[in-house]
Design a protein around this motif. Structure first.
Motif, short mmCIF file in Angstrom:
data_model
loop_
_atom_site.label_atom_id
_atom_site.label_comp_id
_atom_site.label_asym_id
_atom_site.label_seq_id
_atom_site.Cartn_x
_atom_site.Cartn_y
_atom_site.Cartn_z
N PHE A 162 -22.93 -8.07 49.25
CA PHE A 162 -22.98 -9.17 48.21
C PHE A 162 -23.69 -10.61 48.79
O PHE A 162 -23.56 -11.46 48.47
CB PHE A 162 -21.41 -9.82 48.15
N LEU A 202 -13.15 -4.32 49.89
CA LEU A 202 -13.38 -5.32 50.85
C LEU A 202 -12.59 -4.59 52.17
O LEU A 202 -13.15 -4.53 53.20
CB LEU A 202 -13.66 -6.63 50.67
N PHE A 210 -19.57 -7.75 53.42
CA PHE A 210 -20.71 -8.87 53.21
C PHE A 210 -22.11 -8.46 53.02
O PHE A 210 -22.88 -9.17 52.20
CB PHE A 210 -20.55 -9.85 54.63
N LEU A 258 -18.22 -12.71 45.81
CA LEU A 258 -17.61 -12.89 47.42
C LEU A 258 -17.27 -14.32 47.64
O LEU A 258 -16.29 -14.31 48.26
CB LEU A 258 -18.99 -12.66 48.17
#
Length: 176
Positions: A43, A15, A40, A167
């Motif tokens: 996920f 990430l 983001f 996440l």
């Protein structure tokens, strides 16, 4: 348990370093936020995107704090969809956005923007204070010198979005 911890560490690293290939190292707060923003998209599931040939529209609304840091996203793929960047000038141009980053300059319009985003199934992201508490989906928060994020699973679900549990595990706080 040990494998789970190794997995979480590798996920955090991916990430944080998702855009590092474009830069020698992540140097600024907004480089970290740009890397998170890209990840983001990996996920989150949108209900209206069964066709992966449709681009994934990432929109930055308001004064752009990223400068050119999001440019490496153009043309990258996320879940098989090509990322496109847009910088709409007003609310009427937000239609078609899948991801909506709401800049601090739009704080006075936050309620209107969140309502529109929910109706249109947009993932909302911001670093506005208390963004998640105010109805946003992903809010950047600083803990010391570290950038983290909070997630409102409730807001995402109401917009028809699904956030992967991997996440959710990385968020400092999840509102259900």
């Amino acid at each position: 348990m040990r494998d789970h911890l190794k997995y979480l560490i590798s996920l955090v690293l991916s990430l944080c370093l998702g855009l590092a290939s474009a830069h020698a190292s992540i140097r600024s707060e907004y480089e970290v936020k740009a890397a998170f923003l890209y990840n983001f998209t990996r996920f989150v599931s949108w209900p209206h995107t069964e066709n992966t040939s449709e681009p994934l529209e990432v929109c930055v609304f308001g004064d752009d704090p990223f400068d050119d840091l999001l440019d490496p996203l153009r043309g990258r793929k996320s879940q098989g969809r090509e990322l496109q960047l847009r910088y709409p000038g007003d609310v009427t141009n937000l239609a078609g956005c899948d991801v909506l980053y709401i800049a601090q300059s739009q704080s006075r319009n936050l309620d209107e923007l969140l309502k529109l985003a929910q109706q249109q199934g947009m993932l909302t992201i911001s670093d506005l204070p208390d963004f998640v508490r105010k109805g946003g989906m992903v809010g950047y928060v600083k803990q010391g010198n570290v950038i983290r994020f909070e997630i409102s699973l409730k807001a995402a679900t109401e917009a028809g979005l699904t956030i992967n549990s991997r996440l959710l595990e990385l968020a400092v706080r999840v509102v259900r």
